[in-house]
Design a protein around this motif. Structure first.
Motif, PDB file in Angstrom:
ATOM      1  N   TYR A  64      -9.481  -2.415  -4.473  1.00  0.00           N
ATOM      2  CA  TYR A  64      -7.949  -1.580  -4.445  1.00  0.00           C
ATOM      3  C   TYR A  64      -8.621  -1.089  -6.536  1.00  0.00           C
ATOM      4  CZ  TYR A  64      -8.452  -5.032  -0.982  1.00  0.00           C
ATOM      5  OH  TYR A  64      -8.933  -5.470   0.438  1.00  0.00           O
ATOM      6  N   ILE A  80      -0.941  -0.389  -3.447  1.00  0.00           N
ATOM      7  CA  ILE A  80      -2.034  -0.469  -4.136  1.00  0.00           C
ATOM      8  C   ILE A  80      -2.621   1.444  -3.172  1.00  0.00           C
ATOM      9  CG2 ILE A  80      -4.696  -0.544  -2.587  1.00  0.00           C
ATOM     10  CD1 ILE A  80      -3.372  -3.919  -2.978  1.00  0.00           C
ATOM     11  N   TYR A  81      -3.118   2.263  -3.800  1.00  0.00           N
ATOM     12  CA  TYR A  81      -3.004   3.619  -3.428  1.00  0.00           C
ATOM     13  C   TYR A  81      -5.008   3.632  -2.979  1.00  0.00           C
ATOM     14  CZ  TYR A  81      -5.116   4.953  -7.887  1.00  0.00           C
ATOM     15  OH  TYR A  81      -5.947   4.857  -8.959  1.00  0.00           O
ATOM     16  N   GLU A  82      -5.938   3.124  -3.574  1.00  0.00           N
ATOM     17  CA  GLU A  82      -7.111   3.651  -3.212  1.00  0.00           C
ATOM     18  C   GLU A  82      -8.080   2.129  -2.570  1.00  0.00           C
ATOM     19  OE1 GLU A  82      -9.967   5.897  -4.883  1.00  0.00           O
ATOM     20  OE2 GLU A  82     -10.359   4.114  -5.992  1.00  0.00           O
ATOM     21  N   HIS A  83      -8.798   1.986  -1.624  1.00  0.00           N
ATOM     22  CA  HIS A  83      -9.396   0.337  -1.441  1.00  0.00           C
ATOM     23  C   HIS A  83     -10.722   1.079  -0.583  1.00  0.00           C
ATOM     24  CE1 HIS A  83      -9.434  -2.755   2.162  1.00  0.00           C
ATOM     25  NE2 HIS A  83     -11.187  -3.001   1.582  1.00  0.00           N
ATOM     26  N   ILE A 114      -2.390   5.948   1.357  1.00  0.00           N
ATOM     27  CA  ILE A 114      -3.311   4.835   0.821  1.00  0.00           C
ATOM     28  C   ILE A 114      -5.264   5.690   1.521  1.00  0.00           C
ATOM     29  CG2 ILE A 114      -3.226   3.839   2.576  1.00  0.00           C
ATOM     30  CD1 ILE A 114      -4.954   1.970   0.327  1.00  0.00           C
ATOM     31  N   LYS A 172      -7.873   8.547   5.002  1.00  0.00           N
ATOM     32  CA  LYS A 172      -6.353   8.440   4.298  1.00  0.00           C
ATOM     33  C   LYS A 172      -5.246   7.896   4.893  1.00  0.00           C
ATOM     34  CE  LYS A 172      -5.080  10.882   0.054  1.00  0.00           C
ATOM     35  NZ  LYS A 172      -4.589  12.276  -0.306  1.00  0.00           N
ATOM     36  N   TYR A 181      -5.137   3.294   8.333  1.00  0.00           N
ATOM     37  CA  TYR A 181      -5.261   1.798   7.673  1.00  0.00           C
ATOM     38  C   TYR A 181      -4.685   1.035   8.551  1.00  0.00           C
ATOM     39  CZ  TYR A 181      -6.171  -1.041   3.287  1.00  0.00           C
ATOM     40  OH  TYR A 181      -6.517  -1.954   2.580  1.00  0.00           O
ATOM     41  N   TYR A 192       1.121  -1.152  -0.004  1.00  0.00           N
ATOM     42  CA  TYR A 192       0.007   0.348  -0.462  1.00  0.00           C
ATOM     43  C   TYR A 192       0.940   1.771  -0.102  1.00  0.00           C
ATOM     44  CZ  TYR A 192      -3.115  -3.821   1.417  1.00  0.00           C
ATOM     45  OH  TYR A 192      -4.453  -4.808   1.397  1.00  0.00           O
ATOM     46  N   THR A 193      -0.033   2.313  -0.391  1.00  0.00           N
ATOM     47  CA  THR A 193       1.505   3.626  -0.810  1.00  0.00           C
ATOM     48  C   THR A 193       0.945   4.325   0.978  1.00  0.00           C
ATOM     49  OG1 THR A 193      -1.155   5.039  -1.341  1.00  0.00           O
ATOM     50  CG2 THR A 193       0.435   3.590  -2.873  1.00  0.00           C
ATOM     51  N   LYS A 252      -1.801   5.410   5.891  1.00  0.00           N
ATOM     52  CA  LYS A 252      -1.063   3.875   6.230  1.00  0.00           C
ATOM     53  C   LYS A 252      -0.971   3.931   7.286  1.00  0.00           C
ATOM     54  CE  LYS A 252       1.465   2.115   3.995  1.00  0.00           C
ATOM     55  NZ  LYS A 252       3.256   1.267   3.305  1.00  0.00           N
TER      56      LYS A 252
END
Length: 129
Positions: free
Chosen positions: A99, A107-110, A25, A35, A40, A21-22, A37
């Protein structure tokens, strides 16, 4: 895709791999939106904590993971569990995760989509299992 296939089925039992993940994310589901990590990581820690606290059994059944377009992976799943109450309420809902990944394959969006509204899922908690 392989990391998602390995991580998702055990997300209630152990932590996932965050190196796919970025840092920035973006996550959204029917009750959360944030937004970065750090946040997340907190959402997955919270899922594990609440799973152990409120459920005698809980599973994340991963049905399929596939690349739906050049920069998108879809994961279809079901959450099932038994609430830690004398009447053993059961929870059950289906959903899918979308994703989006960048040119570095991070991965920048979930985005999670559920098959019913959160209030409908909560109503399951008061029903006898």
């Amino acid at each position: 895709m392989q990391t998602l296939k390995e991580d998702l089925p055990t997300l209630f039992a152990k932590d996932i791999s965050y190196d796919i993940y970025t840092q920035d994310i973006y996550f959204k589901d029917p009750v959360n939106k944030f937004k970065y990590k750090f946040n997340y990581r907190i959402i997955f820690w919270t899922l594990r904590f609440h799973a152990q606290l409120f459920f005698t059994q809980i599973t994340f059944d991963l049905h399929e993971v596939y690349q739906s377009s050049e920069d998108t992976i879809l994961a279809k799943w079901t959450v099932r569990g038994v609430l830690r109450v004398p009447w053993k309420s059961e929870i059950f809902f289906n959903g899918y995760s979308t994703y989006k990944f960048n040119s570095n394959n991070l991965i920048y969006e979930h985005i999670d989509t559920w098959d019913r509204k959160p209030v409908e899922i909560l109503k399951q908690f008061i029903q006898k299992g």
